[in-house]
Design an enzyme around this catalytic site. Structure first.
Site, PDB file in Angstrom:
ATOM      1  N   GLU A  44      48.484  11.087  -5.281  1.00 16.84           N
ATOM      2  CA  GLU A  44      48.142  10.351  -6.491  1.00 16.84           C
ATOM      3  C   GLU A  44      47.292  11.288  -7.339  1.00 16.84           C
ATOM      4  O   GLU A  44      46.325  11.856  -6.835  1.00 16.84           O
ATOM      5  CB  GLU A  44      47.332   9.086  -6.165  1.00 16.84           C
ATOM      6  CG  GLU A  44      47.028   8.288  -7.426  1.00 16.84           C
ATOM      7  CD  GLU A  44      46.059   7.127  -7.205  1.00 16.84           C
ATOM      8  OE1 GLU A  44      45.392   7.081  -6.148  1.00 16.84           O
ATOM      9  OE2 GLU A  44      45.974   6.272  -8.108  1.00 16.84           O
ATOM     10  N   ARG A 271      45.229  11.533   9.952  1.00 17.49           N
ATOM     11  CA  ARG A 271      44.669  12.437   8.961  1.00 17.49           C
ATOM     12  C   ARG A 271      43.665  13.379   9.615  1.00 17.49           C
ATOM     13  O   ARG A 271      43.147  13.130  10.685  1.00 17.49           O
ATOM     14  CB  ARG A 271      44.003  11.641   7.859  1.00 17.49           C
ATOM     15  CG  ARG A 271      42.828  10.806   8.359  1.00 17.49           C
ATOM     16  CD  ARG A 271      41.877  10.344   7.246  1.00 17.49           C
ATOM     17  NE  ARG A 271      42.340  10.651   5.931  1.00 17.49           N
ATOM     18  CZ  ARG A 271      42.736   9.737   5.036  1.00 17.49           C
ATOM     19  NH1 ARG A 271      42.702   8.465   5.350  1.00 17.49           N
ATOM     20  NH2 ARG A 271      43.117  10.092   3.845  1.00 17.49           N
ATOM     21  N   LYS A 281      37.900  11.016  -0.903  1.00 21.33           N
ATOM     22  CA  LYS A 281      37.837  11.355  -2.322  1.00 21.33           C
ATOM     23  C   LYS A 281      36.615  10.714  -2.974  1.00 21.33           C
ATOM     24  O   LYS A 281      35.994  11.304  -3.842  1.00 21.33           O
ATOM     25  CB  LYS A 281      39.099  10.827  -3.033  1.00 21.33           C
ATOM     26  CG  LYS A 281      40.289  11.757  -2.962  1.00 21.33           C
ATOM     27  CD  LYS A 281      41.402  11.228  -3.865  1.00 21.33           C
ATOM     28  CE  LYS A 281      42.705  11.970  -3.607  1.00 21.33           C
ATOM     29  NZ  LYS A 281      43.830  11.372  -4.356  1.00 21.33           N
TER      30      LYS A 281
END
Length: 570
Positions: A44, A271, A281
């Site tokens: 994204e 992850r 983030k």
RNA sequence: UGCCCCGUGGUGUAAUUGGCAACACGCCUGACUCUGGAUCAGGAAAGUCCAGGUUCGAACCCUGGCGGGGCAGCCA
């Protein structure tokens, strides 16, 4: 018979597959999707890529490479509120820098808005989607909890015709943000929260970075991702574990649109987590916004741009990604493994130079005042092709403060009163006198050199230590920035009662302004990688100017002395 | 007390799918060295979360526990 090149050892070295490769090989074996492999990396564009993304990039592009398939770059840009063109550019740059090439042009989920819209209408016509007029809070309340089923919306049984008309009006802009949503009609009592009539479209009167003001309704992730995969011919849609519970929904939407035998498949992996840093983030953004670091590319950040500025190489990151493997269990990789990966790479390629970080003046009392020699030195002992260069030698030199001790402990092999050491590529010197200032601080050493011991002269005398040095009159003044881990705690975000910022390392950046470098470093170019002999690997920072070179420490050399002195201290 | 996923040296990943638990990082020795780097040789460190079961044989299959993670955005 003795067929040489087939030792039992190489026979045993059949590579082991990670679980995703195992799935792919089975799919190929069974001829699914005609045995094709087509992956995608779907960021994204709402922030900068970090080392965790690098794992995903290496995985997706690597899989395509390994199985002679393709890998797309697709921007998952379904939320105009958060997404910006700036991020698109940085993401493309980072992927390229890592050395990967995506198939064709970058794709955008927003390219598929029209198709997605048509599929939404189709679902309405099939009676599988409806417009809900309730506010977000009410819908959330009706969704129930993980342990209680949800309740059915009063709008759930609108007629197909009414739903279609309402949805078209949504698109036309007849309603305000949040006034209506389109929902899939699935199962409000499903044990999987994501199947309780998930929202497919919401109204957002926002400017989109690519479609501008064309749309005021935007599809949700769940209604966009699988279909985008389908449109692009993706075979294996690899994502992180938190999407595992979304998979039934991914499949449900696909069930409604798939017509032939081709069908993409979602596979989830764990992850990356790295010790002594944070990876979300949100937290990285906070560090940037609160100016705790100097931007997204601050060399202490785990962002790809930060690592690049720090001096990490693409190869080192790719090797790192290979070594950490791929699995489904939660993991925390020791940052030491990342550091090992850069050292391994830079050791092979970085040219060695001499730079004194904390200078201590040395005067060679028996060296002629006006003499200068150009001494030859090797550029990289790991690479004979790298050749040699000369370095100027004179009466007044600088050595490292840490390389002298007035009262040395037993295992200290460096310079001390009355002791001898070798100056790298030069002579053996002996410390004759320690000169101190008024405050009793060591200020200068008076030494003598042994003219018989010039490097390469065949002199066989051995000394225990070899020091790096720089000729005082020839030295280049440079700035050096020493970076250390940003946090003192192995898992700064892992404390329930404490904010991760409480664990910031106050010494994560030390700026040394009067370092002395050998003159050859004057031609250093931005992004070049060097080893400063006996200290570490360094790269030229973009802040560098011709008159003011700035070097970033990528990673220190392994330091046996540091370990010895630390171990004896406790 | 819902559903889903996961438990192998300190860390991470393997174990030819039921057959001697291996590799890497880290750590510790030693050798070598004009980088206390690199390199080389060696070492410590898990008996596979626990308890049962199946089997000649289980890290792997079954059952039940325990532990960790995820899911209640009109974020992705």
């Amino acid at each position: 018979m003795n067929t040489t090149n087939q030792s039992p050892d190489t026979e045993k070295t059949k590579e082991s597959l990670n679980f995703i490769e195992a799935i792919i090989e089975e799919d190929i074996r069974e001829g699914r999707n005609d045995g094709k492999v087509h992956t995608r990396f779907p960021p994204e564009p709402n922030g900068y890529l970090h080392i965790g993304h690098a794992k995903s990039i290496c995985l997706n592009f690597g899989l395509a490479e390994k199985y002679h398939g393709k890998c797309n770059l697709r921007f998952d840009d379904t939320n105009p509120v958060k997404e910006e063109e700036e991020y698109v550019e940085s993401i493309k740059e980072d992927i390229h820098w890592l050395g990967f090439r995506w198939e064709g042009e970058p794709r955008y989920a927003s390219d598929y808005f029209e198709q997605l819209y048509e599929w939404a209408e189709m679902l309405i016509q099939k009676g599988l989607a409806y417009v809900d007029d309730q506010p977000a809070a009410v819908i959330a309340a009706q969704r129930g909890t993980p342990t209680e089923p949800g309740i059915i919306s009063p709008y759930r049984n609108r007629t197909m015709e009414e739903n279609l008309q309402l949805f078209r009006e949504m698109r036309e802009g007849k309603y305000r943000d949040g006034e209506k949503v389109l929902r899939a009609k699935i199962d409000m009592s499903s044990p999987n929260m994501h199947m309780r009539d998930p929202v497919m479209y919401r109204i957002l009167h926002e400017h989109h970075h690519r479609t501008g003001n064309k749309w005021c309704i935007y599809p949700m992730y769940d209604f966009a991702h699988g279909q985008s995969d389908y449109i692009e011919g993706i075979t294996h849609s690899v994502c992180t574990l938190e999407f595992e519970v979304h998979r039934p929904l991914y499949d449900w939407f696909l069930d409604q649109i798939v017509t032939g035998p081709y069908r993409p498949r979602q596979i989830e992996f764990a992850r990356l987590n790295l010790s002594y840093t944070v990876m979300s983030k949100r937290k990285l953004l906070e560090l940037v916004e609160k100016k705790i670091v100097n931007g997204w590319d601050d060399p202490r950040m785990p962002t790809i741009s930060g690592l690049r500025r720090r001096g990490y190489t693409p190869d080192s990151i790719r090797n790192f990604a290979d070594r950490i493997g791929v699995a489904k269990r939660d993991n925390v990789i020791d940052v030491a493994l990342l550091e090992h990966a850069v050292r391994e790479d830079l050791n092979k390629t970085a040219l060695r130079y001499m730079v004194v970080l904390k200078p201590l003046k040395v005067t060679l009392t028996n060296y002629p005042e006006d003499q200068t020699e150009q001494l030859e030195t090797i550029n990289n002992p790991e690479d004979p092709e790298a050749g040699t260069r000369t370095v100027p030698f004179a009466r007044e030199l600088y050595i490292e403060q840490d390389d002298f001790m007035e009262d040395p402990p037993k295992k200290f092999f460096r310079l001390a009163p009355g002791r001898e050491v070798r100056l790298k590529s030069a002579y053996i010197i002996k410390c004759e006198e320690v000169v101190k200032n008024d405050r009793g601080e060591i200020f200068e050493l008076k030494c003598t050199y042994d003219p018989e011991t010039r490097s390469g002269s065949g002199a066989t005398r051995k000394v225990k230590g070899t020091l790096h040095w720089v000729s005082a009159s020839h030295a280049l003044d440079v700035e050096v920035r020493l970076y250390d881990r940003l946090f003192n705690d192995p898992d700064p975000a892992g404390h329930k009662d404490k904010d991760f910022k409480e664990f910031l390392n106050p010494d994560s950046l030390k700026i040394l302004k009067d370092c002395k470098a050998e003159p050859a470093l004057a031609t250093a170019k931005k992004g070049d990688h060097y080893q400063f002999q006996r200290i570490g690997y360094f790269t030229v920072d973009p802040d560098s100017t011709e008159n003011h070179p700035v070097f970033n420490r990528t990673v220190p050399l392994r330091d046996a002395w540091a370990r010895i002195s630390k171990n004896s201290n406790r």
